[in-house]
Design an enzyme around this catalytic site. Structure first.
Site, PDB file in Angstrom:
ATOM      1  N   GLY A   1       0.821  -1.201   0.000  1.00 24.64           N
ATOM      2  CA  GLY A   1       0.000   0.000   0.000  1.00 24.64           C
ATOM      3  C   GLY A   1       0.850   1.242   0.000  1.00 24.64           C
ATOM      4  N   PRO A   2       0.246   2.392  -0.249  1.00 25.83           N
ATOM      5  CG  PRO A   2      -1.371   4.049  -0.469  1.00 25.83           C
ATOM      6  CD  PRO A   2      -1.179   2.569  -0.556  1.00 25.83           C
ATOM      7  N   PRO A   3       2.427   5.017   1.153  1.00 22.05           N
ATOM      8  CG  PRO A   3       4.317   6.268   0.635  1.00 22.05           C
ATOM      9  CD  PRO A   3       3.071   5.711   0.024  1.00 22.05           C
ATOM     10  N   GLY A   4       2.056   5.718   4.667  1.00 23.07           N
ATOM     11  CA  GLY A   4       1.204   6.336   5.671  1.00 23.07           C
ATOM     12  C   GLY A   4      -0.101   5.650   5.955  1.00 23.07           C
ATOM     13  CB  VAL A   5      -2.094   3.003   4.385  1.00 20.38           C
ATOM     14  CG1 VAL A   5      -2.350   3.956   3.251  1.00 20.38           C
ATOM     15  CG2 VAL A   5      -1.089   1.936   3.971  1.00 20.38           C
TER      16      VAL A   5
ATOM     17  CE  LYS B   1       3.425   0.031   3.335  1.00 22.52           C
ATOM     18  NZ  LYS B   1       2.982   1.453   3.274  1.00 22.52           N
ATOM     19  CB  THR B   2       5.632   0.239   9.808  1.00 22.30           C
ATOM     20  OG1 THR B   2       6.224   0.302   8.508  1.00 22.30           O
ATOM     21  CG2 THR B   2       6.704  -0.102  10.829  1.00 22.30           C
TER      22      THR B   2
ATOM     23  CB  SER C   1     -11.131   3.871 -15.752  1.00 25.28           C
ATOM     24  OG  SER C   1     -10.358   4.931 -15.231  1.00 25.28           O
TER      25      SER C   1
ATOM     26  CE  LYS D   1     -11.769   5.113 -11.273  1.00 21.48           C
ATOM     27  NZ  LYS D   1     -11.816   4.273 -12.488  1.00 21.48           N
TER      28      LYS D   1
END
Length: 791
Positions: A362-366, A368-369, A686, A729
């Site tokens: 996932g992107p940074p800051g979600v 994970k760590t 899309s 979206k």
């Protein structure tokens, strides 16, 4: 003038001479010494001496480290010496051969710009010898003879030279010149007031040196008696052993071995490690503690002892308690939480299972760590973390072999030792940011670590014995899936952590971030309160991210400013943070919310896009121009998006009759498709139906409804294919004030996973083909087919 008497020759010279400072030696009269001169000032002093009877005053420095000694850095007593030979070397140095003549004392220094110069007086010799001095002289000569016989570095011919001398002063100076003592001690000999003092000082020095040489000879004899063979290595080891015995430290090595032996017995090593430890311990017993090999073996045995071969923590198998801990630490993240609880359930039923290998992408800051830490807390396990970002050496994972100086085990073994248990939660952070070079590929070394079928026999290059990693719960994190090597990705169970929705961020800020920052800044929950509108405005206008790091920074910024106001005013009032007051705390908004267009427009359609920061509107504008036939695409579009535009144009050209478009519309006209915010890269299929709708609108001069947004991939036959990122979206459409959204029919099944709060207030229109799209998108319905002219 000064008279210098040498044997029967009297030399008259001026009472001032150039000074030649000596760094590491003291020169005595009647002795000949070779000297290397390198300082510029000393070379000029030598040149001055050559012009005045080749005489110079040689004086020792007090501080040998000073390159440019001053007057205070020199002793006051030295030797007047004659330069016998001079030789200039290729490297710029000057080699001179000097002969000491008489002792001299500096009376005062004479100013000179290029070198030191001084007036001096000659210290007379004491030719008369008393009976006491004669006895002392004989004792010194006897000690010197014994010293020469014991010292292998001094030739026996020196004894003949001593016997040839008949002057007590000269004998004393000769012996003093050949005794290896510190500069200060030799200077004391040179400055002795009379022969008697010099003799007694010299006798003490010789006695001390003689005792040291006898001790060395005694050690050498003991070592030779112990030797069983002629091997040089063994000889040196025994010599060191005897030295330690003389110093009284003989028991130290034995104590170390004994302590290690007790530790190994308590460690309960596996059979393979036990045999290896016994082999190394036997080698350690016969290795000198002063040997470098002793330290290498000792460190290796320390690592074997410190490893948690059988230590483990007891898992918390209470699923409800574990779920409560996970929910306390993180909002949302349903899939990873379910996977951990499933693992706990299986562990409770089967007692022992292989540790899963989870990969959070996932992107940074979600989170994970931090999720890895929560998993450890929920399972009641120790937590260790290794950041793999930038690692390019295979030895970082598998360790260095012990043949290298300073070798160490790899990060895996080091962290297990740090954890102290064999079943921790082990987080391998940033697994997608490893690289490789000539030292190896660390991702290849991880293949064994992250394979449940192989890691029970993991072998580190340093330990060289197998260690079971099957009880370890490995968790890896990555920002981008395609940067992880395929063989490594195949061994892991991948769980996607998409960016947080706006309502997710609101909940996280309300129940986690705000209380945390209020506590850390010390303002207190009663002093500051954040309204929902303030948090939403921070999310929309001051951050653009998938995670919540910048959101937390902005909340912290506000709390610090509130703390400053509380301290300065001391009024005790409560600060209510609202959306309207954010500008006073955070300044002008960094981002503006993109809203839907206010009027129905020709050649313009509203699409929906997914970004890692969430959903967004995509306004597509099309214009027609006279010129060379072609399609121009601007807005920093990716290859996939360009191909979608080509597919949309091909569909229109092949269906001009149905769409009410002139058959030859492409001749002599250029179609320009632009998507605003040209600096931001855009890609993906899309936007296909949106570009097709905008093109048809420009060609038929029919406006597109302002209240409709759309997303879907187009084919050459006009079919609409499913898309991804539907939740983001739809949320972007709601946020922008759009209530009707056209989506592919095949995405109907995805609505079950979308929260009802996102769907509330939206009119979803499901379409299968472009005809369905046009019938809803245009203000007056689908473009009509023009009437055919009669033949």
């Amino acid at each position: 003038m000064v008279r210098i008497k040498r044997d029967d020759i009297i030399i008259e010279v001026e009472d001032r001479l150039p000074i030649l400072p000596l760094k590491e030696t003291v020169i005595f009269p009647y002795m000949i010494y070779p000297l290397l001169v390198g300082r510029e000032s000393s070379i000029k002093a030598v040149q001055e001496a050559l012009m005045h009877e080749k005489l110079a005053l040689l004086v020792a420095q007090r501080d040998t480290m000073k390159e440019t000694p001053s007057r205070s850095d020199l002793f006051r007593v030295g030797v007047v010496a004659r330069i016998l030979q001079i030789l200039k070397l290729p490297n710029g140095l000057v080699k001179i051969l000097v002969e000491g003549l008489v002792r001299a004392r500096i009376k005062r220094y004479i100013p000179h710009g290029e070198f030191l110069q001084a007036r001096f007086e000659v210290i007379p010799e004491y030719p008369h010898v008393t009976a006491k001095n004669e006895a002392a002289l004989r004792h010194v000569i006897s000690l010197f003879k014994e010293y020469v016989l014991l010292n292998r570095d001094i030739p026996d011919e020196l004894l003949l030279s001593v016997e040839a001398l008949d002057n007590a002063q000269r004998i004393t100076d000769f012996v003093a010149a050949h005794v290896p003592k510190r500069l200060e001690e030799k200077q004391h000999l040179l400055e002795a007031f009379n022969v008697e003092d010099e003799l007694f000082m010299l006798a003490e020095m010789l006695q001390s040196e003689k005792e040291i040489l006898e001790l060395e000879r005694n050690i050498d004899d003991q070592v030779r008696q112990r030797m069983q063979g002629s091997q040089r290595h063994f000889y040196l080891q025994e010599q060191l052993r005897v030295i330690r015995q003389e110093l009284g430290d003989e028991e130290e090595g034995y104590n170390d071995v004994h302590v290690l032996e007790e530790k190994l017995a308590k460690a309960k090593l596996p059979q393979e490690a036990k045999e290896r430890a016994k082999e190394e311990l036997d080698k350690l017993r016969f290795t000198s503690p002063m040997s470098p090999e002793y330290t290498v073996i000792h460190n290796y045995l320390d690592w074997l002892v410190a490893m948690p071969w059988h230590k483990r923590t007891k898992d918390n198998l209470d699923i409800r308690a574990a779920q409560k801990i996970l929910d306390e630490d993180h909002y949302g993240l349903k899939k990873p939480k379910e996977r951990i609880l499933e693992h706990l359930a299986v562990l409770k039923l089967k007692k022992r299972v292989k540790g899963p290998i989870l990969c959070f992408v996932g992107p940074p800051g979600v989170g994970k760590t931090s999720l890895g830490k929560s998993i450890a807390r929920a399972l009641n396990r120790k937590f260790v973390r290794v950041s793999l970002g930038g690692i390019r050496d295979e030895a970082e994972i598998r360790g260095h072999r012990r043949t290298y100086i300073g070798s160490m085990p790899g990060r895996i073994i080091q962290c297990l030792k740090k954890a102290g248990t064999r079943n921790p939660v082990f987080l391998l952070d940033e697994v997608d940011k490893m690289s490789m070079d000539f030292r190896g590929d660390p991702s290849a070394a991880l293949l064994e670590v992250l394979d449940p079928e192989q890691n029970r026999n993991f072998s580190d290059h340093y330990l060289e014995v197998e260690f079971d990693l099957s009880d370890v719960l490995f968790v890896t994190t990555a920002n981008v899936r395609h940067n992880v090597p395929d063989p490594l990705l195949d061994r892991m169970e991948t769980i996607d952590l998409p960016g947080y929705m706006e309502y997710d961020k609101l909940e996280i800020a309300r129940y986690h971030l705000v209380p945390k920052q209020v506590q850390e800044t010390g303002v207190g929950a009663k002093s500051v309160k954040f309204s929902d509108s303030a948090i939403l405005d921070i999310i929309r206008k001051y951050t653009r991210e998938a995670g919540v790091r910048n959101l937390e920074r902005n909340i912290s910024n506000i709390c610090r400013k509130v703390a400053k106001e509380i301290v300065m005013n001391s009024n005790g009032k409560q600060y209510l943070i609202t959306g309207k007051g954010l500008k006073g705390y955070l300044g002008v908004a960094k981002y503006t919310e993109r809203m839907a267009v206010e009027d129905d427009q020709i050649g313009s359609a509203t699409g929906l896009a997914w970004t890692e920061f969430g959903g967004d509107l995509l306004q597509i504008d099309v214009t027609l121009m006279k010129g060379k036939s072609g399609l121009t695409l601007t807005g920093k579009l990716g290859d996939v998006m360009k191909e979608s535009a080509q597919a949309a144009l091909s569909y229109i050209r092949s269906n001009t009759g149905k769409l009410g478009v002139e058959a030859k519309f492409f001749e002599g006209k250029e179609i320009h498709v632009h998507i605003p915010e040209g600096a931001i890269p855009k890609d993906g299929p899309s936007a296909g139906i949106t570009m097709a709708t905008a093109m048809v609108s420009a060609l038929t001069k029919k406006p597109v409804s302002k209240s409709i947004a759309m997303t879907g991939e187009i084919t050459l036959r006009g079919n609409v294919l499913p898309i991804g990122g539907l939740t983001e979206k739809l949320l972007a459409a709601r946020r922008s004030g759009i209530h009707q959204v056209i989506i592919p029919e095949e995405n109907r099944k995805d609505l079950e996973e979308i929260p009802k709060r996102v769907l509330r207030g939206l009119d979803l229109i499901f379409v299968n083909n472009m005809e369905d799209v046009f019938s809803k998108a245009f203000v007056d319905g689908q473009p009509r087919q023009p009437a055919q002219k009669g033949k």
